[in-house]
Design a protein around this motif. Sequence first.
Motif: not given
Lengths: 495, 467
Positions: A348-354, A356-361, A363-366, A431-435
Amino acid sequence: MTSISCFYLLVFLPLIGSLFCFLSPFKKSFFWISISSIFAAAFLLIKTIPSVISFKSIGNDYNLSLLSLSLEFRIDLLSITFLIIALAAKAIILIYYKSDIEELLGDKDKGKFYAVFLINLFALINIFTTNRYFNLFVFLEIYAFSFFAISSISKDSGLLKISFRDFCLNVASSILLLLTFLVAFLIFKSSGFDRPISTDSNGSNLVMLLMLSFVGLTVLFKFFPIWLFFEKMKNANSIASYLIAESMIIKSIVGFFIILKFIYFFFGAGFVFSNELASKIFLISGIILVIFGSIGVYQQKHLQSICGYFCLINSGLIISAISLNNEYSLRSITFYLINFGLVNLFLFCLSSFLKKHLDSSSFARIWILKNNYSFVALPLKLSIFFIASFPLTPLFFGNWNLAYAGLNPSFDSAILIALVVANFVNIELSLRLFDSLYEKNDSPEQGALIYLSGSKVSFYSLAFWSIILLISYVTLFAANFGHLSQNLASYLLSI
Amino acid sequence: MIFFILLLLFGSPALSSIFASANKDGSIFKTLEIAFPIIYLAGIFGLTRSLINNGGEIYYFTFLIDKSSLIFLYCTSFIWLGATIYLQRFWSLVSQHDAKNLKVFLSITILLLTFVGVSKNLMMTLFFYSCIILSSQILILKFSKINETKYLKTFNFLLYFETFFFFLAMVFTYKLTGRIDFIEGGIIYDDFGNDEKTLLLIFFGLGLFFSALLPYHVFFRKINFELCSTFIFLFLSYGLVSLFILQKVIIGIFGFSSFRQFFDSSLINIFEIFCLGSVVVSSVALTFSKDLKNIFFNLFFQQIFLALYSVILFGIYDAKMISLVIFSVSLGLSLFFFSASNIEANLIKSGQIDLNGMFHKMPISSSLLIFCLLSFAGIMPTSMIIEKFSLLKIAINERGFVSIALIFTNLISLLFVASKILIKSLKTGVEQGGDFSRDLDQDSRLIMPAILGALLMISGMFLVKII
């Protein structure tokens, strides 16, 4: 005596800190007072663990006298396990969202925020350690009020409406809880959790069933109002994320604690699980929750929403574990709580970061994060082990104990359906995270740059790495947590 | 002493992956690349001696070394040494843009295979097996072409799901016996019910072969894996390790006597029919394969199902032969990979699309290829002839028509494919190969691993008693 004095320090430290935050002119110290209170509380609790394990519970009882509210407590394996996990989650949430909160608040409001936060902490500690019905009710109300007060700082009208709705539901459920306690006091002559009311022959089963339904509704509306916040999940507001994290993680932990407290110490496990149909319904509802959460995870493309559904899955597994009511299923609860409080929180913290700083959480933003700040993204790679329930991780041990409990030629084996579905989804997500971390992509936005200041990079690196290292610590010392879970299970079954 | 040997065994692939990721081309690095597998092999020699001195079993920390794990490590060692020598030379002649990543992945896979080989209990086995699957995901994402990615992702997803069944098997084992260690003679006692043992075996079976259960690969028509991908991803990271774990489960969890007793005829019948179906589908796909890549891909599935069948049947009827299966299949598929890669490289360089006249251009590689296929059929003087003969003996004496049909399906399909390749490669009137064909075929570093594999397979016939 030392244990008792430790405990009073544990309880009153946040209260003293709160007063200091209200009155002190030293604005920069508020955060440090708050975080020190949490760490001090955690330290004192850990120090008390050996005593609690040997004595099973430590208490000081004034039996509804005037001193009871301030000086009565009972701390046992159940409260200590849940409280440590809740405090760890609270510390992580506070540290992570500190800068966002302080950016939003002026200097004037900072003191008020931390003061209310510490009152919230004070109420939280007392919820876990009180042994009297009335005291529990009071501290639950303080907790709800302080949460509502914290949500008022968001200055987001949508969020305020949701918080108000949550507060109204809370009030309604408080009335039901108060009724339950009154009935327990008047009919069963009970005012504390010393012995279950089912041991008293005065009351009828019908009355107890009614009380059970009241408590069920109370728990649902007070501690699991996640659905209210779902629509705000994709909100970029950091305060919204802070409140959702509090609601999703901390409140749920409190909710599970209340469920166990009421089943084993208020009603008595014998009464709750005596009816096979009731146990089956309980188990089925847990399985349905897991399946519903799994479908949600499978459909979602945004990490923030996925975290919400993951909480549902974890909740379903914990409820199923409680419904089985045997040693191994109760042992799994500790591990699922650790997974719930740490791994889900990390995501959840990581998704908040994405967000806030990348406008969307999504998977493409990772991939963008990994390209620009690989050191910050590295903990996410490590988290795949924990999400995919690799051997020796908390989720693995949770699944192990629950599968062990469910591998019987009886209806209990239906739990395997929940485990298969939950595992399916865990694998899919990992797997989605890995991809998203490794797959090459030719779309133009993959080359996008993000800019973070040096201090922010350091902060986020430290935050994510600290959480991952904490989870790794738990994994390394799984044997110790295994002993704790074993003791907790034996303790609950002995009531 | 054991500590240092194990350090060599774990350290050499770990260091190899680190050096490979440095991606340097100097002669020192090239020498080290070959030195690491040799050090690994030396470690296994040392382990063999220690094993003999310790009466056939070594327990050290969370590691167990016994005869079956030693044979597995020898096979792994041959594959690593052979593949390193071969690929180092091969990639200098035929450029591969992601060679560095393949080298790293190969080293990591060998390291994880080593851990699986010496795991003392189911938990460690599952952990390292899961790590192998996870690292395979990198291979899929980095190396596969678009048409293959979908199939590979499906396959890898099912592999992860497979681990859940293995997990259930582990929990069930613990529930029945209170332990999850591999012990010679097994930990499942005879007084456990047949139903429980059957359920346990089903969990283990699904936990190791679930992803290959259904031949859904026939529905992915556009897949055309590189030989290297099939060899490393499908064979090394999946087929070989799954077979070995199954063997370890039979020896260390069930024990031969318990395994023999509970496997009643109805269960074997169901299992036989399943294997026959899988082998028939793979054999049909094999006979209709158009090129070497497809042949290798379908050959892999056919031989894995046959090997699975062999392991179970030998586990019931002839325990002494069980390790021979791993030995044969690993050498056989490695030999096919080395010889087919040479031919495939020549085809790419020359622009030729079929195998016409290949025997005249590359006689050594073609001969080795035919030799390999006929060995799999069980008609060449190799360890496989002993294996197939033993299997046929069991099929005739103990089993029935289904087993015999299975063995003969394998034989006929491989004879058909071998004769198809032989007829094409013996065609005359085709343009003679240039220097490149001759260079490939006579390059000692390209041919040596294949010849060594063939020699080991032949000598395996005489070493059956040791294996």
